[in-house]
Write a protein that holds these residues in place. Structure first.
Motif, PDB file in Angstrom:
ATOM      1  N   GLN A   4       0.844  -1.215   0.128  1.00 37.12           N
ATOM      2  CA  GLN A   4       0.143  -0.023   0.090  1.00 37.12           C
ATOM      3  C   GLN A   4       0.983   1.224  -0.104  1.00 37.12           C
ATOM      4  N   ASN A   5       0.575   2.142  -1.065  1.00 36.43           N
ATOM      5  CA  ASN A   5       1.353   3.436  -1.170  1.00 36.43           C
ATOM      6  C   ASN A   5       2.886   3.089  -0.935  1.00 36.43           C
ATOM      7  N   VAL A   6       3.571   2.325  -1.500  1.00 36.54           N
ATOM      8  CA  VAL A   6       4.942   1.998  -1.062  1.00 36.54           C
ATOM      9  C   VAL A   6       5.787   2.777  -2.099  1.00 36.54           C
ATOM     10  N   THR A   7       6.627   3.605  -1.334  1.00 37.52           N
ATOM     11  CA  THR A   7       7.573   4.631  -2.150  1.00 37.52           C
ATOM     12  C   THR A   7       9.265   4.217  -1.821  1.00 37.52           C
ATOM     13  N   LYS A   8       9.934   4.400  -2.671  1.00 38.37           N
ATOM     14  CA  LYS A   8      11.335   4.175  -2.401  1.00 38.37           C
ATOM     15  C   LYS A   8      12.176   4.899  -3.297  1.00 38.37           C
ATOM     16  N   THR A   9      13.226   5.522  -2.720  1.00 35.09           N
ATOM     17  CA  THR A   9      14.376   6.498  -3.387  1.00 35.09           C
ATOM     18  C   THR A   9      15.661   5.878  -3.017  1.00 35.09           C
ATOM     19  N   PHE A  10      16.547   6.133  -3.877  1.00 35.79           N
ATOM     20  CA  PHE A  10      18.089   5.815  -3.785  1.00 35.79           C
ATOM     21  C   PHE A  10      18.621   7.172  -4.040  1.00 35.79           C
ATOM     22  N   GLY A  11      19.138   7.916  -2.994  1.00 33.45           N
ATOM     23  CA  GLY A  11      19.994   9.112  -3.255  1.00 33.45           C
ATOM     24  C   GLY A  11      18.720  10.165  -4.022  1.00 33.45           C
ATOM     25  N   GLU A  50      15.200  -5.240   0.781  1.00 36.89           N
ATOM     26  CA  GLU A  50      15.097  -3.917   0.794  1.00 36.89           C
ATOM     27  C   GLU A  50      13.893  -3.313   1.773  1.00 36.89           C
ATOM     28  N   PHE A  51      14.256  -2.125   2.277  1.00 37.09           N
ATOM     29  CA  PHE A  51      13.047  -1.434   3.106  1.00 37.09           C
ATOM     30  C   PHE A  51      12.510  -0.314   2.434  1.00 37.09           C
ATOM     31  N   GLN A  52      11.095  -0.167   2.564  1.00 37.89           N
ATOM     32  CA  GLN A  52      10.499   1.019   1.561  1.00 37.89           C
ATOM     33  C   GLN A  52      10.769   2.350   2.726  1.00 37.89           C
ATOM     34  N   ASP A  53      10.570   3.489   1.961  1.00 40.23           N
ATOM     35  CA  ASP A  53      10.597   4.673   2.727  1.00 40.23           C
ATOM     36  C   ASP A  53       9.394   4.964   3.255  1.00 40.23           C
ATOM     37  N   GLY A  54       8.309   4.776   2.415  1.00 37.35           N
ATOM     38  CA  GLY A  54       7.070   4.807   2.835  1.00 37.35           C
ATOM     39  C   GLY A  54       6.004   3.983   2.415  1.00 37.35           C
ATOM     40  N   GLY A  55       4.876   3.648   3.110  1.00 34.26           N
ATOM     41  CA  GLY A  55       3.894   2.658   2.682  1.00 34.26           C
ATOM     42  C   GLY A  55       3.904   1.524   3.478  1.00 34.26           C
TER      43      GLY A  55
END
Length: 318
Positions: A4-11, A50-55
Protein backbone atom coordinates in the motif's frame (compact mmCIF):
# COMPACT_ATOMS: atom_id res chain seq x y z
CA UNK A 1 -0.09 -10.13 0.10
CA UNK A 2 -0.64 -6.43 -0.33
CA UNK A 3 1.57 -3.37 -0.74
CA UNK A 4 0.00 0.00 0.00
CA UNK A 5 1.40 3.34 -1.16
CA UNK A 6 4.98 2.00 -1.17
CA UNK A 7 7.69 4.52 -2.06
CA UNK A 8 11.45 4.10 -2.37
CA UNK A 9 14.30 6.44 -3.29
CA UNK A 10 18.00 5.86 -3.76
CA UNK A 11 19.68 9.22 -3.25
CA UNK A 12 18.03 11.57 -5.73
CA UNK A 13 16.51 8.72 -7.74
CA UNK A 14 12.85 7.87 -7.07
CA UNK A 15 12.60 4.12 -7.69
CA UNK A 16 8.97 3.63 -6.64
CA UNK A 17 6.09 6.13 -6.58
CA UNK A 18 3.20 5.12 -4.30
CA UNK A 19 2.80 1.51 -5.43
CA UNK A 20 -0.50 -0.23 -4.60
CA UNK A 21 -0.82 -3.92 -5.44
CA UNK A 22 -2.66 -6.95 -4.09
CA UNK A 23 -1.67 -10.57 -4.78
CA UNK A 24 -4.33 -13.22 -4.20
CA UNK A 25 -3.61 -16.69 -2.77
CA UNK A 26 -2.53 -19.14 -5.47
CA UNK A 27 -1.79 -16.46 -8.07
CA UNK A 28 1.21 -16.47 -10.37
CA UNK A 29 1.97 -12.77 -10.97
CA UNK A 30 4.60 -11.25 -13.27
CA UNK A 31 6.24 -7.88 -12.63
CA UNK A 32 7.08 -6.85 -16.19
CA UNK A 33 9.02 -3.82 -17.32
CA UNK A 34 12.29 -2.49 -18.73
CA UNK A 35 15.47 -1.92 -16.72
CA UNK A 36 14.93 0.86 -14.20
CA UNK A 37 11.17 0.39 -14.03
CA UNK A 38 11.26 -0.54 -10.32
CA UNK A 39 10.17 -4.17 -10.61
CA UNK A 40 13.19 -5.72 -8.84
CA UNK A 41 13.13 -3.03 -6.14
CA UNK A 42 9.47 -3.84 -5.47
CA UNK A 43 10.21 -7.57 -5.30
CA UNK A 44 13.10 -7.02 -2.86
CA UNK A 45 10.89 -4.85 -0.65
CA UNK A 46 8.24 -7.58 -0.56
CA UNK A 47 10.97 -10.08 0.40
CA UNK A 48 12.50 -7.88 3.10
CA UNK A 49 15.82 -7.54 1.27
CA UNK A 50 15.14 -3.80 0.92
CA UNK A 51 12.97 -1.54 3.07
CA UNK A 52 10.59 1.04 1.69
CA UNK A 53 10.70 4.72 2.63
CA UNK A 54 6.93 4.92 2.95
CA UNK A 55 3.84 2.72 2.78
CA UNK A 56 3.16 -0.78 4.08
CA UNK A 57 3.78 -4.40 3.13
CA UNK A 58 0.99 -6.64 4.44
CA UNK A 59 0.93 -10.43 4.66
CA UNK A 60 -2.52 -11.77 5.53
CA UNK A 61 -3.46 -8.27 6.69
CA UNK A 62 -0.47 -7.97 9.05
CA UNK A 63 2.15 -5.26 8.45
CA UNK A 64 5.55 -6.96 8.06
CA UNK A 65 7.42 -3.83 6.95
CA UNK A 66 9.87 -3.96 9.86
CA UNK A 67 10.49 -7.72 9.65
CA UNK A 68 13.61 -9.27 8.15
CA UNK A 69 13.57 -11.62 5.18
CA UNK A 70 13.92 -14.61 7.52
CA UNK A 71 10.89 -13.57 9.55
CA UNK A 72 8.65 -13.12 6.50
CA UNK A 73 8.82 -16.81 5.47
CA UNK A 74 9.36 -16.11 1.79
CA UNK A 75 11.33 -18.17 -0.70
CA UNK A 76 13.60 -16.19 -3.03
CA UNK A 77 15.15 -17.45 -6.28
CA UNK A 78 17.84 -15.32 -7.90
CA UNK A 79 18.85 -15.18 -11.57
CA UNK A 80 22.40 -16.34 -10.81
CA UNK A 81 21.26 -19.25 -8.57
CA UNK A 82 23.37 -18.10 -5.56
CA UNK A 83 24.20 -21.70 -4.63
CA UNK A 84 27.01 -22.55 -2.22
CA UNK A 85 29.75 -24.08 -4.37
CA UNK A 86 31.36 -25.94 -1.45
CA UNK A 87 28.10 -27.67 -0.51
CA UNK A 88 26.52 -30.65 -2.21
CA UNK A 89 23.19 -30.28 -3.97
CA UNK A 90 21.38 -31.88 -1.03
CA UNK A 91 23.15 -29.60 1.46
CA UNK A 92 22.19 -26.55 -0.60
CA UNK A 93 18.54 -27.60 -0.62
CA UNK A 94 18.58 -28.28 3.13
CA UNK A 95 20.39 -25.05 4.03
CA UNK A 96 17.32 -22.99 4.96
CA UNK A 97 16.10 -25.68 7.35
CA UNK A 98 19.49 -26.50 8.86
CA UNK A 99 20.20 -22.90 9.95
CA UNK A 100 16.81 -22.26 11.53
CA UNK A 101 17.10 -20.91 15.06
CA UNK A 102 13.58 -21.88 16.02
CA UNK A 103 11.75 -25.04 15.09
CA UNK A 104 14.72 -26.66 13.37
CA UNK A 105 13.74 -30.22 12.39
CA UNK A 106 15.91 -33.24 13.29
CA UNK A 107 18.76 -33.94 10.84
CA UNK A 108 17.05 -37.06 9.52
CA UNK A 109 13.91 -35.05 8.72
CA UNK A 110 15.96 -32.37 6.98
CA UNK A 111 17.67 -34.99 4.80
CA UNK A 112 14.32 -36.57 3.97
CA UNK A 113 12.87 -33.16 3.05
CA UNK A 114 15.84 -32.44 0.77
CA UNK A 115 15.42 -35.79 -0.99
CA UNK A 116 11.69 -35.18 -1.38
CA UNK A 117 12.27 -31.78 -2.97
CA UNK A 118 14.95 -33.11 -5.31
CA UNK A 119 12.42 -35.66 -6.55
CA UNK A 120 9.87 -32.89 -6.95
CA UNK A 121 12.22 -30.84 -9.14
CA UNK A 122 13.24 -33.98 -11.06
CA UNK A 123 16.80 -34.11 -9.70
CA UNK A 124 16.56 -37.23 -7.56
CA UNK A 125 19.83 -39.11 -7.45
CA UNK A 126 21.94 -35.94 -7.82
CA UNK A 127 22.02 -34.92 -4.16
CA UNK A 128 25.69 -35.84 -3.68
CA UNK A 129 26.92 -33.78 -6.62
CA UNK A 130 28.19 -30.22 -6.37
CA UNK A 131 26.68 -27.23 -8.22
CA UNK A 132 29.65 -27.07 -10.58
CA UNK A 133 28.78 -30.55 -11.85
CA UNK A 134 25.28 -29.51 -12.97
CA UNK A 135 23.93 -27.71 -16.03
CA UNK A 136 22.47 -24.22 -15.73
CA UNK A 137 18.91 -25.53 -15.85
CA UNK A 138 19.69 -28.09 -13.13
CA UNK A 139 21.28 -25.45 -10.90
CA UNK A 140 18.20 -23.29 -11.23
CA UNK A 141 16.04 -26.23 -10.14
CA UNK A 142 18.28 -26.69 -7.10
CA UNK A 143 17.83 -23.00 -6.26
CA UNK A 144 14.07 -23.43 -6.55
CA UNK A 145 14.10 -26.55 -4.35
CA UNK A 146 16.09 -24.64 -1.71
CA UNK A 147 13.53 -21.82 -1.76
CA UNK A 148 10.69 -24.33 -1.34
CA UNK A 149 12.36 -26.19 1.54
CA UNK A 150 11.18 -23.68 4.13
CA UNK A 151 7.56 -24.03 2.91
CA UNK A 152 7.27 -20.32 2.06
CA UNK A 153 4.00 -18.47 2.18
CA UNK A 154 5.20 -16.58 -0.89
CA UNK A 155 7.65 -17.60 -3.64
CA UNK A 156 9.59 -14.73 -5.23
CA UNK A 157 11.69 -15.12 -8.38
CA UNK A 158 13.98 -12.43 -9.82
CA UNK A 159 14.62 -13.00 -13.55
CA UNK A 160 14.83 -16.76 -12.78
CA UNK A 161 15.62 -17.83 -16.35
CA UNK A 162 17.66 -14.86 -17.53
CA UNK A 163 21.02 -16.70 -17.47
CA UNK A 164 19.77 -19.71 -19.48
CA UNK A 165 19.64 -20.32 -23.22
CA UNK A 166 16.33 -20.06 -25.09
CA UNK A 167 15.53 -23.79 -25.28
CA UNK A 168 16.24 -24.42 -21.57
CA UNK A 169 14.28 -21.29 -20.63
CA UNK A 170 11.19 -22.48 -22.50
CA UNK A 171 11.37 -25.98 -20.96
CA UNK A 172 11.80 -24.57 -17.44
CA UNK A 173 8.95 -22.10 -17.88
CA UNK A 174 6.56 -24.90 -18.73
CA UNK A 175 7.85 -27.02 -15.85
CA UNK A 176 7.64 -24.15 -13.32
CA UNK A 177 4.04 -23.38 -14.28
CA UNK A 178 3.10 -27.01 -13.65
CA UNK A 179 4.94 -27.02 -10.32
CA UNK A 180 3.19 -23.83 -9.24
CA UNK A 181 -0.22 -25.36 -9.92
CA UNK A 182 0.63 -28.74 -8.36
CA UNK A 183 1.90 -27.20 -5.11
CA UNK A 184 -0.72 -24.45 -4.89
CA UNK A 185 1.97 -21.78 -4.56
CA UNK A 186 1.53 -18.02 -4.50
CA UNK A 187 4.31 -16.69 -6.70
CA UNK A 188 5.65 -13.35 -7.98
CA UNK A 189 8.34 -13.22 -10.62
CA UNK A 190 10.26 -10.37 -12.18
CA UNK A 191 10.97 -10.38 -15.91
CA UNK A 192 11.67 -8.01 -18.78
CA UNK A 193 10.67 -10.78 -21.23
CA UNK A 194 7.11 -10.18 -22.45
CA UNK A 195 6.81 -13.69 -23.87
CA UNK A 196 7.72 -15.16 -20.49
CA UNK A 197 5.13 -13.02 -18.72
CA UNK A 198 2.38 -13.77 -21.24
CA UNK A 199 3.05 -17.53 -21.05
CA UNK A 200 3.40 -17.95 -17.28
CA UNK A 201 1.38 -15.36 -15.41
CA UNK A 202 -2.21 -15.31 -14.23
CA UNK A 203 -1.86 -11.53 -14.04
CA UNK A 204 0.78 -9.14 -15.33
CA UNK A 205 1.85 -5.95 -13.55
CA UNK A 206 3.42 -3.67 -16.17
CA UNK A 207 5.79 -1.12 -14.64
CA UNK A 208 7.66 1.91 -15.96
CA UNK A 209 9.68 4.56 -14.12
CA UNK A 210 8.58 3.35 -10.70
CA UNK A 211 4.87 3.34 -11.49
CA UNK A 212 2.33 0.67 -12.37
CA UNK A 213 1.04 1.29 -15.88
CA UNK A 214 -1.46 -1.59 -15.96
CA UNK A 215 -2.50 -4.70 -14.05
CA UNK A 216 -4.44 -7.38 -15.89
CA UNK A 217 -4.56 -10.85 -17.34
CA UNK A 218 -2.19 -11.57 -20.24
CA UNK A 219 -5.15 -11.25 -22.60
CA UNK A 220 -6.16 -7.86 -21.16
CA UNK A 221 -2.64 -6.46 -21.21
CA UNK A 222 -1.98 -7.61 -24.77
CA UNK A 223 -5.36 -6.91 -26.37
CA UNK A 224 -6.44 -3.90 -24.25
CA UNK A 225 -3.27 -1.95 -23.36
CA UNK A 226 -4.01 0.92 -21.01
CA UNK A 227 -1.33 3.30 -22.30
CA UNK A 228 1.00 3.86 -25.25
CA UNK A 229 3.85 2.47 -23.14
CA UNK A 230 2.03 -0.83 -22.54
CA UNK A 231 1.03 -1.05 -26.18
CA UNK A 232 4.64 -0.62 -27.28
CA UNK A 233 6.31 -2.71 -24.58
CA UNK A 234 3.97 -5.71 -24.55
CA UNK A 235 3.90 -7.12 -28.05
CA UNK A 236 4.53 -5.28 -31.29
CA UNK A 237 2.55 -2.25 -32.31
CA UNK A 238 2.28 0.33 -35.08
CA UNK A 239 1.27 3.94 -34.68
CA UNK A 240 -0.83 5.05 -37.61
CA UNK A 241 -1.81 8.62 -38.51
CA UNK A 242 -4.27 10.05 -36.02
CA UNK A 243 -2.59 8.46 -33.00
CA UNK A 244 -4.06 5.02 -33.68
CA UNK A 245 -2.15 2.02 -32.28
CA UNK A 246 -2.60 -1.36 -33.96
CA UNK A 247 -0.87 -4.76 -33.76
CA UNK A 248 0.77 -6.19 -36.93
CA UNK A 249 -1.63 -9.14 -36.97
CA UNK A 250 -4.63 -6.79 -36.75
CA UNK A 251 -3.94 -5.24 -40.17
CA UNK A 252 -5.47 -6.53 -43.41
CA UNK A 253 -4.78 -5.83 -47.07
CA UNK A 254 -7.65 -4.23 -48.98
CA UNK A 255 -8.20 -3.66 -52.70
CA UNK A 256 -9.29 -0.04 -52.34
CA UNK A 257 -9.47 2.67 -49.73
CA UNK A 258 -7.42 2.15 -46.61
CA UNK A 259 -3.91 3.53 -46.03
CA UNK A 260 -1.33 3.35 -48.85
CA UNK A 261 1.99 1.74 -47.86
CA UNK A 262 5.13 1.32 -49.99
CA UNK A 263 6.65 -2.15 -49.39
CA UNK A 264 10.31 -1.99 -48.28
CA UNK A 265 10.95 -5.52 -46.99
CA UNK A 266 9.24 -8.93 -46.84
CA UNK A 267 10.37 -12.00 -44.92
CA UNK A 268 8.82 -15.20 -43.61
CA UNK A 269 7.76 -15.29 -39.98
CA UNK A 270 6.26 -18.67 -39.13
CA UNK A 271 3.04 -19.10 -41.10
CA UNK A 272 2.98 -15.48 -42.26
CA UNK A 273 4.86 -12.98 -44.38
CA UNK A 274 6.04 -10.05 -42.29
CA UNK A 275 5.84 -6.93 -44.41
CA UNK A 276 7.66 -3.70 -43.60
CA UNK A 277 6.78 -0.52 -45.42
CA UNK A 278 6.40 3.26 -45.30
CA UNK A 279 3.09 5.07 -45.14
CA UNK A 280 2.81 7.37 -48.14
CA UNK A 281 3.13 11.02 -47.20
CA UNK A 282 4.19 10.31 -43.61
CA UNK A 283 7.55 8.51 -43.90
CA UNK A 284 6.39 6.35 -41.00
CA UNK A 285 7.36 2.66 -40.89
CA UNK A 286 4.57 0.12 -40.45
CA UNK A 287 4.75 -3.66 -40.04
CA UNK A 288 1.96 -6.13 -40.75
CA UNK A 289 1.43 -9.83 -41.39
CA UNK A 290 0.08 -11.53 -44.51
CA UNK A 291 -0.92 -15.20 -44.57
CA UNK A 292 1.96 -17.13 -46.16
CA UNK A 293 -0.58 -19.09 -48.25
CA UNK A 294 -1.00 -15.86 -50.25
CA UNK A 295 1.70 -14.48 -52.57
CA UNK A 296 4.22 -12.23 -50.84
CA UNK A 297 3.89 -8.52 -51.66
CA UNK A 298 6.54 -7.26 -54.09
CA UNK A 299 9.23 -4.83 -52.96
CA UNK A 300 8.51 -1.30 -54.14
CA UNK A 301 4.80 -1.92 -54.71
CA UNK A 302 2.16 0.20 -53.03
CA UNK A 303 -0.41 -1.81 -51.06
CA UNK A 304 -3.38 -0.63 -49.05
CA UNK A 305 -3.95 -1.62 -45.44
CA UNK A 306 -6.95 -1.47 -43.14
CA UNK A 307 -6.78 -1.86 -39.31
CA UNK A 308 -9.05 -4.65 -38.07
CA UNK A 309 -8.73 -3.60 -34.45
CA UNK A 310 -7.35 -0.29 -33.28
CA UNK A 311 -6.80 1.64 -30.08
CA UNK A 312 -6.40 5.35 -29.47
CA UNK A 313 -4.88 6.84 -26.31
CA UNK A 314 -6.00 10.28 -25.27
CA UNK A 315 -3.71 10.70 -22.26
CA UNK A 316 -1.03 8.88 -20.36
CA UNK A 317 -2.25 6.50 -17.65
CA UNK A 318 -0.61 7.19 -14.28
Amino acid sequence: MRVQNVTKTFGDFAALHGIDLEIKPGEFVALLGPSGSGKTTLLRIIAGLEFQDGGEVLFDGEDVSSRSVGERQVGFVFQQYALFKHMTVAENVAFGLSVRRKGRPPKADIRARAEELLRLVQLDGLGKRYPGQLSGGQRQRVALARALAIEPRLLLLDEPFGALDAKVRKDLRRWLRGLHETMGLTSIFVTHDQEEALELADRIVVMDHGRIEQVGTPEQVYMEPASPFVSNFVGETNQLPGGIHVRPHDIDLVASGGIPVVVDNVFRRGGSWRVEGRIEGHDRVVEFDVNAASPAPTLGDTVRIQPLRERQFHKRRL
